[in-house]
Design an enzyme around this catalytic site. Structure first.
Site, PDB file in Angstrom:
ATOM      1  N   ASP A  14     -39.070  -7.735  -0.194  1.00  0.00           N
ATOM      2  CA  ASP A  14     -37.687  -7.622   0.271  1.00  0.00           C
ATOM      3  C   ASP A  14     -36.877  -8.705  -0.434  1.00  0.00           C
ATOM      4  O   ASP A  14     -36.884  -9.867  -0.017  1.00  0.00           O
ATOM      5  CB  ASP A  14     -37.603  -7.808   1.792  1.00  0.00           C
ATOM      6  CG  ASP A  14     -38.170  -6.629   2.557  1.00  0.00           C
ATOM      7  OD1 ASP A  14     -37.787  -5.492   2.242  1.00  0.00           O
ATOM      8  OD2 ASP A  14     -38.990  -6.843   3.468  1.00  0.00           O
TER       9      ASP A  14
ATOM     10  N   ARG B  35     -37.006 -13.205  -0.398  1.00  0.00           N
ATOM     11  CA  ARG B  35     -38.299 -13.872  -0.207  1.00  0.00           C
ATOM     12  C   ARG B  35     -38.573 -14.941  -1.255  1.00  0.00           C
ATOM     13  O   ARG B  35     -39.246 -15.925  -0.974  1.00  0.00           O
ATOM     14  CB  ARG B  35     -39.433 -12.838  -0.221  1.00  0.00           C
ATOM     15  CG  ARG B  35     -39.269 -11.690   0.758  1.00  0.00           C
ATOM     16  CD  ARG B  35     -39.008 -12.132   2.181  1.00  0.00           C
ATOM     17  NE  ARG B  35     -39.016 -10.994   3.093  1.00  0.00           N
ATOM     18  CZ  ARG B  35     -38.469 -10.997   4.295  1.00  0.00           C
ATOM     19  NH1 ARG B  35     -37.846 -12.095   4.728  1.00  0.00           N
ATOM     20  NH2 ARG B  35     -38.521  -9.926   5.071  1.00  0.00           N
TER      21      ARG B  35
ATOM     22  N   ARG C 219     -26.404  -7.983   5.755  1.00  0.00           N
ATOM     23  CA  ARG C 219     -27.197  -7.116   4.867  1.00  0.00           C
ATOM     24  C   ARG C 219     -26.486  -5.792   4.602  1.00  0.00           C
ATOM     25  O   ARG C 219     -26.826  -5.092   3.648  1.00  0.00           O
ATOM     26  CB  ARG C 219     -28.565  -6.852   5.485  1.00  0.00           C
ATOM     27  CG  ARG C 219     -29.377  -8.107   5.749  1.00  0.00           C
ATOM     28  CD  ARG C 219     -30.573  -7.817   6.654  1.00  0.00           C
ATOM     29  NE  ARG C 219     -31.553  -6.954   6.011  1.00  0.00           N
ATOM     30  CZ  ARG C 219     -32.548  -6.351   6.669  1.00  0.00           C
ATOM     31  NH1 ARG C 219     -32.662  -6.488   7.988  1.00  0.00           N
ATOM     32  NH2 ARG C 219     -33.409  -5.598   6.007  1.00  0.00           N
TER      33      ARG C 219
ATOM     34  N   LYS D 288     -32.340   2.177   3.203  1.00  0.00           N
ATOM     35  CA  LYS D 288     -32.814   1.904   4.560  1.00  0.00           C
ATOM     36  C   LYS D 288     -31.613   1.524   5.444  1.00  0.00           C
ATOM     37  O   LYS D 288     -30.609   1.027   4.920  1.00  0.00           O
ATOM     38  CB  LYS D 288     -33.888   0.807   4.558  1.00  0.00           C
ATOM     39  CG  LYS D 288     -33.447  -0.533   3.944  1.00  0.00           C
ATOM     40  CD  LYS D 288     -34.623  -1.499   3.832  1.00  0.00           C
ATOM     41  CE  LYS D 288     -34.160  -2.880   3.400  1.00  0.00           C
ATOM     42  NZ  LYS D 288     -35.274  -3.809   3.222  1.00  0.00           N
ATOM     43  N   HIS D 289     -31.667   1.857   6.753  1.00  0.00           N
ATOM     44  CA  HIS D 289     -32.774   2.362   7.561  1.00  0.00           C
ATOM     45  C   HIS D 289     -32.305   3.683   8.171  1.00  0.00           C
ATOM     46  O   HIS D 289     -31.494   3.681   9.089  1.00  0.00           O
ATOM     47  CB  HIS D 289     -33.153   1.382   8.662  1.00  0.00           C
ATOM     48  CG  HIS D 289     -33.488   0.003   8.168  1.00  0.00           C
ATOM     49  ND1 HIS D 289     -32.519  -0.952   7.901  1.00  0.00           N
ATOM     50  CD2 HIS D 289     -34.682  -0.579   7.868  1.00  0.00           C
ATOM     51  CE1 HIS D 289     -33.112  -2.080   7.482  1.00  0.00           C
ATOM     52  NE2 HIS D 289     -34.419  -1.880   7.462  1.00  0.00           N
TER      53      HIS D 289
ATOM     54  N   HIS E 140     -37.154  -5.912  15.177  1.00  0.00           N
ATOM     55  CA  HIS E 140     -38.301  -6.796  14.998  1.00  0.00           C
ATOM     56  C   HIS E 140     -38.821  -7.278  16.360  1.00  0.00           C
ATOM     57  O   HIS E 140     -39.993  -7.624  16.490  1.00  0.00           O
ATOM     58  CB  HIS E 140     -37.929  -8.018  14.153  1.00  0.00           C
ATOM     59  CG  HIS E 140     -37.611  -7.690  12.726  1.00  0.00           C
ATOM     60  ND1 HIS E 140     -36.364  -7.271  12.328  1.00  0.00           N
ATOM     61  CD2 HIS E 140     -38.386  -7.715  11.611  1.00  0.00           C
ATOM     62  CE1 HIS E 140     -36.381  -7.051  11.020  1.00  0.00           C
ATOM     63  NE2 HIS E 140     -37.588  -7.309  10.571  1.00  0.00           N
TER      64      HIS E 140
ATOM     65  N   ASP F  50     -41.109   1.557   8.266  1.00  0.00           N
ATOM     66  CA  ASP F  50     -40.888   0.117   8.306  1.00  0.00           C
ATOM     67  C   ASP F  50     -42.177  -0.496   8.854  1.00  0.00           C
ATOM     68  O   ASP F  50     -43.117   0.211   9.227  1.00  0.00           O
ATOM     69  CB  ASP F  50     -39.682  -0.219   9.180  1.00  0.00           C
ATOM     70  CG  ASP F  50     -38.999  -1.526   8.781  1.00  0.00           C
ATOM     71  OD1 ASP F  50     -39.652  -2.348   8.091  1.00  0.00           O
ATOM     72  OD2 ASP F  50     -37.826  -1.731   9.144  1.00  0.00           O
TER      73      ASP F  50
END
Length: 340
Positions: free
Chosen positions: A62, A70, A133, A163-164, A176, A248
């Site tokens: 990601d 990351r 995002r 996504k998503h 999450h 996911d």
């Protein structure tokens, strides 16, 4: 190759991970910040993964930009998607969005990483899991910026992942941590959130799609990631999407209602996912590998990067990288100042 994408723990592979990568169900591997120390270490880790695997895996990350990036040290700090629409004119915003897609993809391909799960096509910034995002709350503005970001990715040789699906932006909850519910009727979701997916599918801009761990109770009782209605009836049949469908991460709380890790994996695959992600839980991943039926998904090979062979240093010596890096770094710093 197999339909399971896993993760690894640290900076290099341990013996158990080398053995796991030989499993015929393993078709991909996703990297996280915990797998990154510096550029040379990352290059060696990717080399180890390529050497240890039974066949070529799809290696993913990601690397969206903003708060979801990351790898940072040694790479360009990419501005958040929301920042492009905040520029003074759309032309400048779309040009920079395209350069961001190209630069991100080029830097990852230089490390022999196939895909970054990008772009985010969710609308609006209210959702804790999405926020900056998202390119914009307006579908047309989001389409304009996302299209150019994808164009940049494609020009570098990387496939896109929208996504998503069908849209995560209208819920406040973070998938999450819990399973969000979006109580809007189907016609509102289709007209608003799903319009960007529909348009991009018709124009062959999306190579892969990742559904949301969100329940839309007026439509179906299952999260979209485990719903044959959303994935088969809507995405495949109504919208005509022929690319790869990723779940996911099935370790997220948004997927917990689907049961054990084996049950989550089987539910997502039965619903229409081509590849399932099981990360941050080694026992759950091993259980899935031990109990899911052996299957192969040939279309996953379409996600291998097509960017040629070049080093990160060679990329950084190019005029396009230098100009893009300068402009995107300036926007990143400007956006960070605004956020403070």
């Amino acid at each position: 190759m197999g339909p399971v994408m896993l993760d690894v723990v640290g900076y290099e592979l341990d013996n158990e991970e080398k053995e796991i990568l030989q499993h015929p169900l393993v078709g991909g591997l996703i990297l996280f910040t915990r797998n990154f120390y510096d550029v040379e270490q990352l290059r060696e880790l990717v080399r180890q993964i390529r050497k240890a695997s039974r066949h070529r895996l799809v290696i993913a990350v990601d690397q969206e930009g903003g708060r979801v990036q990351r790898f940072r040290e040694g790479f360009t700090c990419l501005p958040a998607a929301q920042s492009f629409a905040g520029l003074s004119d759309n032309l400048n915003g779309t040009q920079l969005a395209e350069e961001a897609g190209w630069l991100m993809a080029s830097e990852m391909i230089a490390m022999d990483i196939d895909i970054s799960f990008a772009p985010v096509l969710d609308l609006g910034h209210q959702c804790a899991a999405i926020g900056e995002r998202s390119f914009h709350e307006d579908p047309e503005q989001a389409k304009m910026m996302a299209e150019h970001f994808i164009k940049g990715m494609h020009s570098a040789g990387m496939k896109s992942t929208g996504k998503h699906f069908p849209g995560h932006g209208a819920v406040n909850a973070d998938s999450h941590k819990e399973t969000p519910c979006d109580d809007r009727p189907l016609e509102v979701i289709c007209h608003h959130d799903m319009s960007i997916f529909r348009d991009f599918i018709q124009r062959n801009l999306l190579d892969a799609i990742m559904p949301a761990h969100v329940i839309y109770p007026q439509v179906d009782k299952h999260p979209a990631s485990g719903s044959s209605y959303w994935l088969k009836s809507v995405l495949r049949q109504q919208l005509g999407f022929n690319g790869v469908i990723f779940s996911d991460d099935l370790s997220m709380e948004g997927a917990a209602m689907m049961g054990s890790y084996v049950e989550r994996g089987q539910t997502a695959l039965n619903a229409g996912c081509d590849m399932i992600l099981i990360c941050n839980n080694r026992d759950g991943a091993v259980s899935a590998l031990d109990n899911l039926p052996l299957t192969k998904v040939e279309k996953l090979s379409e996600l291998y990067h097509r960017g040629g062979q070049y080093s990160l240093n060679e990329l950084k010596n190019s005029e396009r990288w230098q100009q893009a890096n300068k402009a995107l770094t300036a926007l990143y710093e400007q956006w960070q100042d605004c956020a403070r």
